[in-house]
Design a protein around this motif. Structure first.
Motif, PDB file in Angstrom:
ATOM      1  N   ALA A  34      11.898  -6.373   1.169  1.00 30.21           N
ATOM      2  CA  ALA A  34      12.352  -5.775   2.428  1.00 30.21           C
ATOM      3  C   ALA A  34      11.749  -6.487   3.636  1.00 30.21           C
ATOM      4  O   ALA A  34      12.349  -6.520   4.710  1.00 30.21           O
ATOM      5  CB  ALA A  34      11.998  -4.293   2.459  1.00 30.21           C
ATOM      6  N   ALA A  35      10.553  -7.085   3.443  1.00 25.65           N
ATOM      7  CA  ALA A  35       9.878  -7.780   4.539  1.00 25.65           C
ATOM      8  C   ALA A  35      10.337  -9.226   4.682  1.00 25.65           C
ATOM      9  O   ALA A  35       9.870  -9.929   5.577  1.00 25.65           O
ATOM     10  CB  ALA A  35       8.366  -7.730   4.336  1.00 25.65           C
ATOM     11  N   GLY A  36      11.230  -9.681   3.788  1.00 20.63           N
ATOM     12  CA  GLY A  36      11.781 -11.021   3.946  1.00 20.63           C
ATOM     13  C   GLY A  36      11.505 -11.996   2.827  1.00 20.63           C
ATOM     14  O   GLY A  36      11.942 -13.146   2.890  1.00 20.63           O
ATOM     15  N   MET A  37      10.784 -11.586   1.762  1.00 20.18           N
ATOM     16  CA  MET A  37      10.546 -12.478   0.620  1.00 20.18           C
ATOM     17  C   MET A  37      11.766 -12.409  -0.292  1.00 20.18           C
ATOM     18  O   MET A  37      11.876 -11.530  -1.133  1.00 20.18           O
ATOM     19  CB  MET A  37       9.280 -12.071  -0.136  1.00 20.18           C
ATOM     20  CG  MET A  37       8.966 -12.982  -1.304  1.00 20.18           C
ATOM     21  SD  MET A  37       7.558 -12.373  -2.296  1.00 20.18           S
ATOM     22  CE  MET A  37       7.546 -13.612  -3.613  1.00 20.18           C
ATOM     23  N   THR A  38      12.685 -13.348  -0.145  1.00 16.31           N
ATOM     24  CA  THR A  38      13.957 -13.284  -0.861  1.00 16.31           C
ATOM     25  C   THR A  38      14.052 -14.267  -2.018  1.00 16.31           C
ATOM     26  O   THR A  38      15.094 -14.341  -2.681  1.00 16.31           O
ATOM     27  CB  THR A  38      15.116 -13.536   0.106  1.00 16.31           C
ATOM     28  OG1 THR A  38      14.930 -14.818   0.739  1.00 16.31           O
ATOM     29  CG2 THR A  38      15.186 -12.447   1.172  1.00 16.31           C
ATOM     30  N   THR A  39      13.008 -15.039  -2.272  1.00 17.84           N
ATOM     31  CA  THR A  39      13.003 -15.967  -3.397  1.00 17.84           C
ATOM     32  C   THR A  39      11.933 -15.540  -4.403  1.00 17.84           C
ATOM     33  O   THR A  39      10.937 -14.907  -4.046  1.00 17.84           O
ATOM     34  CB  THR A  39      12.724 -17.406  -2.942  1.00 17.84           C
ATOM     35  OG1 THR A  39      11.475 -17.457  -2.238  1.00 17.84           O
ATOM     36  CG2 THR A  39      13.832 -17.899  -2.019  1.00 17.84           C
ATOM     37  N   ASP A  40      12.139 -15.890  -5.672  1.00 13.40           N
ATOM     38  CA  ASP A  40      11.169 -15.563  -6.712  1.00 13.40           C
ATOM     39  C   ASP A  40       9.869 -16.322  -6.482  1.00 13.40           C
ATOM     40  O   ASP A  40       9.872 -17.475  -6.042  1.00 13.40           O
ATOM     41  CB  ASP A  40      11.718 -15.948  -8.092  1.00 13.40           C
ATOM     42  CG  ASP A  40      13.027 -15.246  -8.423  1.00 13.40           C
ATOM     43  OD1 ASP A  40      13.385 -14.297  -7.712  1.00 13.40           O
ATOM     44  OD2 ASP A  40      13.677 -15.669  -9.402  1.00 13.40           O
ATOM     45  N   GLY A  41       8.744 -15.693  -6.806  1.00 14.98           N
ATOM     46  CA  GLY A  41       7.459 -16.367  -6.663  1.00 14.98           C
ATOM     47  C   GLY A  41       6.317 -15.377  -6.552  1.00 14.98           C
ATOM     48  O   GLY A  41       6.497 -14.172  -6.718  1.00 14.98           O
ATOM     49  N   THR A  42       5.135 -15.892  -6.271  1.00 17.08           N
ATOM     50  CA  THR A  42       3.941 -15.054  -6.198  1.00 17.08           C
ATOM     51  C   THR A  42       3.702 -14.564  -4.780  1.00 17.08           C
ATOM     52  O   THR A  42       4.091 -15.204  -3.803  1.00 17.08           O
ATOM     53  CB  THR A  42       2.701 -15.824  -6.683  1.00 17.08           C
ATOM     54  OG1 THR A  42       2.531 -17.011  -5.881  1.00 17.08           O
ATOM     55  CG2 THR A  42       2.835 -16.220  -8.146  1.00 17.08           C
ATOM     56  N   THR A  43       3.047 -13.408  -4.692  1.00 19.56           N
ATOM     57  CA  THR A  43       2.639 -12.856  -3.406  1.00 19.56           C
ATOM     58  C   THR A  43       1.480 -11.903  -3.647  1.00 19.56           C
ATOM     59  O   THR A  43       1.221 -11.490  -4.771  1.00 19.56           O
ATOM     60  CB  THR A  43       3.799 -12.122  -2.712  1.00 19.56           C
ATOM     61  OG1 THR A  43       3.429 -11.817  -1.355  1.00 19.56           O
ATOM     62  CG2 THR A  43       4.136 -10.814  -3.420  1.00 19.56           C
ATOM     63  N   MET A  44       0.769 -11.552  -2.588  1.00 16.17           N
ATOM     64  CA  MET A  44      -0.288 -10.552  -2.664  1.00 16.17           C
ATOM     65  C   MET A  44       0.316  -9.183  -2.402  1.00 16.17           C
ATOM     66  O   MET A  44       1.161  -9.022  -1.514  1.00 16.17           O
ATOM     67  CB  MET A  44      -1.377 -10.840  -1.633  1.00 16.17           C
ATOM     68  CG  MET A  44      -2.107 -12.160  -1.821  1.00 16.17           C
ATOM     69  SD  MET A  44      -3.035 -12.248  -3.374  1.00 16.17           S
ATOM     70  CE  MET A  44      -4.342 -11.052  -3.047  1.00 16.17           C
ATOM     71  N   ILE A  45      -0.112  -8.194  -3.178  1.00 13.71           N
ATOM     72  CA  ILE A  45       0.315  -6.819  -2.946  1.00 13.71           C
ATOM     73  C   ILE A  45      -0.916  -5.918  -2.870  1.00 13.71           C
ATOM     74  O   ILE A  45      -1.987  -6.271  -3.365  1.00 13.71           O
ATOM     75  CB  ILE A  45       1.282  -6.306  -4.022  1.00 13.71           C
ATOM     76  CG1 ILE A  45       0.592  -6.256  -5.399  1.00 13.71           C
ATOM     77  CG2 ILE A  45       2.537  -7.152  -4.081  1.00 13.71           C
ATOM     78  CD1 ILE A  45       1.395  -5.510  -6.452  1.00 13.71           C
ATOM     79  N   ASP A  46      -0.737  -4.760  -2.253  1.00 15.51           N
ATOM     80  CA  ASP A  46      -1.832  -3.792  -2.103  1.00 15.51           C
ATOM     81  C   ASP A  46      -1.254  -2.391  -2.303  1.00 15.51           C
ATOM     82  O   ASP A  46      -0.941  -1.688  -1.341  1.00 15.51           O
ATOM     83  CB  ASP A  46      -2.451  -3.933  -0.708  1.00 15.51           C
ATOM     84  CG  ASP A  46      -3.752  -3.157  -0.560  1.00 15.51           C
ATOM     85  OD1 ASP A  46      -4.235  -2.603  -1.574  1.00 15.51           O
ATOM     86  OD2 ASP A  46      -4.293  -3.105   0.560  1.00 15.51           O
ATOM     87  N   PRO A  47      -1.075  -1.972  -3.562  1.00 15.93           N
ATOM     88  CA  PRO A  47      -0.369  -0.713  -3.846  1.00 15.93           C
ATOM     89  C   PRO A  47      -0.955   0.523  -3.181  1.00 15.93           C
ATOM     90  O   PRO A  47      -0.211   1.436  -2.827  1.00 15.93           O
ATOM     91  CB  PRO A  47      -0.442  -0.612  -5.372  1.00 15.93           C
ATOM     92  CG  PRO A  47      -0.555  -2.018  -5.841  1.00 15.93           C
ATOM     93  CD  PRO A  47      -1.401  -2.699  -4.805  1.00 15.93           C
ATOM     94  N   ASP A  48      -2.286   0.590  -3.019  1.00 21.80           N
ATOM     95  CA  ASP A  48      -2.871   1.798  -2.429  1.00 21.80           C
ATOM     96  C   ASP A  48      -3.221   1.621  -0.958  1.00 21.80           C
ATOM     97  O   ASP A  48      -3.862   2.478  -0.358  1.00 21.80           O
ATOM     98  CB  ASP A  48      -4.090   2.265  -3.229  1.00 21.80           C
ATOM     99  CG  ASP A  48      -5.182   1.212  -3.319  1.00 21.80           C
ATOM    100  OD1 ASP A  48      -5.002   0.104  -2.752  1.00 21.80           O
ATOM    101  OD2 ASP A  48      -6.210   1.477  -3.958  1.00 21.80           O
ATOM    102  N   GLY A  49      -2.806   0.519  -0.344  1.00 17.97           N
ATOM    103  CA  GLY A  49      -2.977   0.326   1.089  1.00 17.97           C
ATOM    104  C   GLY A  49      -4.391  -0.048   1.496  1.00 17.97           C
ATOM    105  O   GLY A  49      -5.309  -0.136   0.681  1.00 17.97           O
TER     106      GLY A  49
END
Length: 281
Positions: free
Chosen positions: A74-89
């Motif tokens: 939704a934030a604009g990452m439209t291609t497959d690949g790695t990213t950092m996530i933070d599930p609990d904020g």
């Protein structure tokens, strides 16, 4: 000539004394008075710089780290690949890196498990099992494959995100494999991410073998002592994806697109892999 010389000398002398014509103004009686001789001047460059400073946009905080691959999409990452996530904020557990599939079945899928087989060439043999296993309470101890908490960051690098974190990423699951159909499933009475036995609503994502290309599972089962997985129904012999972890029993990791506990999987694949993905709806 004499008058011009005198005028020049007079002007120079007055200037040396601090008097400048521009600093004088006329009075009502025709005389002049000195005004604001020492008034400071403002550099034009300072005015311009101040204007630019006032017109500059306010400093914005960096965007928050996405909680999962669906938010990254939704934030604009439209291609497959790695990213950092933070599930609990912010303020919770540290962010971590994951692999996202942003192009299959609408995208937004977070990769939580990649496995291979211990004896794919002899698929029905008791020595064949999936490896590694997630920490979801599958077979353990002697004669079983190891568990993993090494989060996979590619489709082929084996590993598994710690199972306790799966539910924080969503509840829709996609099962993919080089040797069986790709399917996506939403929870019903059963749930993969909470390891609850029961019904699922599943759809075909991508047929892989040439057989049973419209058949999908409809049940998630965990009550077998040898493993857990997707079934066509609550019948224990209707296995579709069976994640069996024993290398020392007669059981084997069924990948049957027909859901009949048979060897209908695709054969002859070099270094076959399977994956589980989670998406937040």
């Amino acid at each position: 000539m004499t008058r011009l010389l005198r005028s020049s000398l007079l002007t120079a002398a007055l200037g040396a004394c601090g008097f400048h014509p521009a600093d004088s103004r006329a009075t009502g009686d025709g005389s002049t008075t000195q005004s604001n001789v020492d008034a400071p001047t403002i550099d034009a460059a300072v005015v311009i710089d101040a204007k630019h400073f006032n017109d500059a946009p306010a400093m914005q905080p960096p965007p928050p780290t996405p909680k999962n691959c669906a938010e990254a999409l939704a934030a604009g990452m439209t291609t497959d690949g790695t990213t950092m996530i933070d599930p609990d904020g912010m303020g919770g557990a540290p962010p971590y890196q994951v692999y996202c599939d942003q192009t299959t079945a609408g995208g937004g899928w977070t990769l939580v498990w990649v496995y291979s087989f211990t004896n794919y060439g002899s698929f029905m043999s008791g020595s064949n099992a999936v490896t590694p296993q997630p920490t979801w309470g599958g077979p353990s101890g002697a004669g079983t494959t190891p568990t993993s908490t090494a989060t996979p960051t590619s489709r082929t690098g084996t590993g598994a995100l710690d199972f306790t974190k799966w539910a924080s990423l969503g509840d829709e699951v996609m099962a993919t494999s080089d040797i069986n159909h790709w399917v996506k499933c939403q929870p019903g009475t059963g749930s993969v991410v909470t390891k609850t036995d029961g019904t699922l609503t599943c759809q075909m994502v991508k047929p892989v073998p040439a057989t049973c290309q419209t058949t999908v599972p409809g049940y998630w089962g965990t009550n077998s002592p040898y493993g857990l997985g997707f079934f066509r129904s609550s019948d224990p012999y209707s296995t579709y994806y069976f994640y069996e972890g024993y290398t020392s029993t007669a059981t084997w990791p069924t990948h049957d697109p027909c859901g009949t506990n048979q060897t209908n999987q695709l054969d002859g694949v070099t270094n076959p892999r399977g994956q589980l993905w989670i998406r937040h709806r």
